[in-house]
Design a protein around this motif. Structure first.
Motif, PDB file in Angstrom:
ATOM      1  N   ALA A   1      -2.891   3.746   8.764  1.00 39.78           N
ATOM      2  CA  ALA A   1      -4.557   3.651   8.885  1.00 39.78           C
ATOM      3  C   ALA A   1      -5.152   2.677   8.290  1.00 39.78           C
ATOM      4  CB  ALA A   1      -4.832   5.128   8.318  1.00 39.78           C
ATOM      5  N   LEU A   2      -4.329   1.948   7.480  1.00 38.45           N
ATOM      6  CA  LEU A   2      -5.096   0.585   6.622  1.00 38.45           C
ATOM      7  C   LEU A   2      -4.638  -0.421   7.489  1.00 38.45           C
ATOM      8  CD1 LEU A   2      -6.595   0.270   4.024  1.00 38.45           C
ATOM      9  CD2 LEU A   2      -4.255  -0.865   3.024  1.00 38.45           C
ATOM     10  N   LEU A   3      -3.786  -0.447   8.416  1.00 41.50           N
ATOM     11  CA  LEU A   3      -3.483  -1.754   9.210  1.00 41.50           C
ATOM     12  C   LEU A   3      -4.543  -2.433   9.837  1.00 41.50           C
ATOM     13  CD1 LEU A   3      -0.655  -2.958  10.255  1.00 41.50           C
ATOM     14  CD2 LEU A   3      -0.711  -1.686  12.085  1.00 41.50           C
TER      15      LEU A   3
ATOM     16  N   LEU B   1       0.920   8.717  14.266  1.00 41.50           N
ATOM     17  CA  LEU B   1       0.373   9.216  13.204  1.00 41.50           C
ATOM     18  C   LEU B   1       0.629  10.683  13.136  1.00 41.50           C
ATOM     19  CD1 LEU B   1      -2.230   8.514  11.207  1.00 41.50           C
ATOM     20  CD2 LEU B   1      -3.479   9.990  12.410  1.00 41.50           C
TER      21      LEU B   1
ATOM     22  N   ASP C   1      -6.800  10.179  13.918  1.00 40.03           N
ATOM     23  CA  ASP C   1      -7.405  10.843  12.751  1.00 40.03           C
ATOM     24  C   ASP C   1      -8.890  11.216  12.926  1.00 40.03           C
ATOM     25  OD1 ASP C   1      -7.169  11.536  10.013  1.00 40.03           O
ATOM     26  OD2 ASP C   1      -8.395   9.887   9.219  1.00 40.03           O
TER      27      ASP C   1
ATOM     28  N   LEU D   1       2.584   9.297   3.570  1.00 41.48           N
ATOM     29  CA  LEU D   1       2.644   8.097   2.925  1.00 41.48           C
ATOM     30  C   LEU D   1       2.556   6.915   4.020  1.00 41.48           C
ATOM     31  CD1 LEU D   1       4.850   7.956  -0.334  1.00 41.48           C
ATOM     32  CD2 LEU D   1       2.492   7.669  -0.095  1.00 41.48           C
ATOM     33  N   LEU D   2       3.465   7.094   5.046  1.00 38.53           N
ATOM     34  CA  LEU D   2       3.611   6.097   6.034  1.00 38.53           C
ATOM     35  C   LEU D   2       2.037   6.067   6.863  1.00 38.53           C
ATOM     36  CD1 LEU D   2       7.238   6.156   7.110  1.00 38.53           C
ATOM     37  CD2 LEU D   2       6.125   4.846   5.443  1.00 38.53           C
ATOM     38  N   ARG D   3       1.682   7.283   7.159  1.00 39.69           N
ATOM     39  CA  ARG D   3       0.466   7.545   7.710  1.00 39.69           C
ATOM     40  C   ARG D   3      -0.674   6.673   7.014  1.00 39.69           C
ATOM     41  NH1 ARG D   3      -0.589  13.836   8.522  1.00 39.69           N
ATOM     42  NH2 ARG D   3       1.692  14.242   8.729  1.00 39.69           N
ATOM     43  N   TYR D   4      -0.863   6.605   5.983  1.00 39.58           N
ATOM     44  CA  TYR D   4      -1.825   6.150   5.018  1.00 39.58           C
ATOM     45  C   TYR D   4      -1.539   4.553   5.361  1.00 39.58           C
ATOM     46  CZ  TYR D   4      -2.414  10.262   2.241  1.00 39.58           C
ATOM     47  OH  TYR D   4      -2.305  11.482   1.865  1.00 39.58           O
ATOM     48  N   GLY D   5      -0.216   4.188   5.366  1.00 36.73           N
ATOM     49  CA  GLY D   5      -0.214   2.537   5.378  1.00 36.73           C
ATOM     50  C   GLY D   5      -0.591   2.290   7.047  1.00 36.73           C
TER      51      GLY D   5
ATOM     52  N   PHE E   1       0.905  -1.253   0.006  1.00 35.38           N
ATOM     53  CA  PHE E   1      -0.060  -0.110  -0.067  1.00 35.38           C
ATOM     54  C   PHE E   1       0.832   1.275   0.027  1.00 35.38           C
ATOM     55  CE2 PHE E   1      -3.110   2.950   2.562  1.00 35.38           C
ATOM     56  CZ  PHE E   1      -4.065   2.909   1.321  1.00 35.38           C
ATOM     57  N   ILE E   2       2.018   1.443   0.634  1.00 37.94           N
ATOM     58  CA  ILE E   2       3.017   2.488   0.852  1.00 37.94           C
ATOM     59  C   ILE E   2       3.467   2.539  -0.431  1.00 37.94           C
ATOM     60  CG2 ILE E   2       4.787   3.344   2.046  1.00 37.94           C
ATOM     61  CD1 ILE E   2       3.841   2.077   4.732  1.00 37.94           C
TER      62      ILE E   2
END
Lengths: 113, 240
Positions: B175-177, B163, B36, B169-173, A102-103
């Motif tokens: 949040a998807l965890l 967060l 978030d 970009l790492l924040r999105y990762g 994803f990243i």
């Protein structure tokens, strides 16, 4: 301030509503059959509700994830699941591969698209 | 006394490996989603201790963010936790013998510690020879649960702090965890046709209802998907 107080009250109500199942389980243990039809139905409802929640977060997220691409989120799920199965149901391998994909996908999108 | 302390220690040590780490991953993501959503750290911790069920905590967060009605939110959170009923129903008798021994209120308090992880491990371990004694089981369960809850709370705080500091970009990762964690768990567990039906119907209903009645879409998904799965399962049972 009012919003925060409301959320605190809601949180306590949700905690109590969750505890009801636990508490009744203790009080009724030995007196009730956990395999009754009513209970099977409630378990199915719980399962479908959580499935709906996760589908919604992945397909129509709010907040931070709303800024990411739907294709990337769906592919990350597929990658995580395949990695999990290939690694003999190892949750860590699944999560690490899914998040890394994803990243990476987000990086490629940002840099090249 | 020393024996009980030992059982507590065994429980704590056994939780400290895979169970605490898998829970930690789920709660790391939860902490980031909470940040978030505008939760304070106290709120994240309170939700973790008061609800102690990641699906319910996520339902609360999503429905509150979407402005759902209070009654609908409380009902949906509660329904998502229905699995605790058969869990405590089957687990508590294994630590309790009739009316002797510990009093009822202690078991009512211990019920709050029950989670998917603690239940599954306790049910398996209580069959083994070193945990035949009811008191040893009780202390083992407390030790195991303490480490699980501690790990969840710690990782939720880390997720919340990360967060704010990580690059986007790492924040999105991060949040998807948690959604990924549940996706893999749900799809991985859907072995039977009935579970698969619940999964597909629940997901489809939630998405379809979201544009019409967002505040009720999760309850709708539960009732429609769950009833469809139940009917399929019912036919199956009658045939046997």
């Amino acid at each position: 301030m009012r919003g925060a107080t409301e959320l605190w009250l809601l949180l306590l109500a949700c905690g109590a509503a969750t505890y009801l199942w636990r508490g009744f389980g203790v009080l009724l243990s030995g007196r009730i059959n956990p395999q009754s039809a009513l209970f099977e139905w409630v378990s199915c409802v719980a399962y479908a509700l959580v499935a709906g929640l996760i589908a919604r977060i992945i397909v129509m997220p709010s907040g931070l994830l709303a800024q990411t691409a739907l294709t990337d989120r769906l592919l990350a799920c597929a990658v995580a699941f395949i990695a999990y199965r290939l690694a003999r149901r190892n949750m860590f391998v699944g999560l690490v591969c899914g998040v890394a994909f994803f990243i990476g996908a987000g990086y490629v999108r940002k840099t090249f698209v | 006394m020393a024996l009980h302390r030992r059982a507590f220690g065994i429980g704590a040590r056994e939780a400290l490996g895979v169970p605490a780490a898998v829970l930690g991953a789920g709660f790391l993501g939860y902490g980031s989603l909470a940040a978030d959503a505008g939760y304070s750290i106290w709120m994240t911790l309170a939700a973790t201790f008061a609800i102690w069920a990641l699906p319910g905590q996520l339902v609360l967060m999503e429905m509150h963010a979407g402005g759902a009605a209070v009654a609908a939110t409380v009902l949906a959170v509660s329904l998502s936790a229905a699995r605790f009923f058969p869990m405590t129903l089957t687990l508590m008798p294994l630590m309790r013998e009739g009316r002797r021994g510990r009093s009822l209120w202690q078991f009512l308090l211990a019920a709050q510690l029950v989670s998917m992880t603690t239940w599954a491990v306790a049910m398996r371990r209580f069959n083994e020879a070193d945990l035949e004694d009811l008191e040893a089981r009780w202390h083992y369960f407390l030790g195991f649960s303490a480490v699980c809850i501690g790990s969840a709370a710690l990782f939720a705080i880390i997720g919340q702090l990360l967060l704010v500091t990580l690059p986007p970009l790492l924040r999105y990762g991060l949040a998807l965890l948690t959604p990924l964690y549940f996706f893999v768990t749900l799809v991985g567990e859907a072995q039977s046709r009935s579970a698969f039906t619940a999964l597909v119907c629940g997901a489809a209903t939630a998405l379809a209802l979201y544009s019409v009645a967002p505040g009720w879409s999760l309850l709708g998904a539960g009732f429609i998907g769950g009833t469809a799965a139940f009917l399929l399962q019912g036919n199956h049972a009658r045939r046997d």
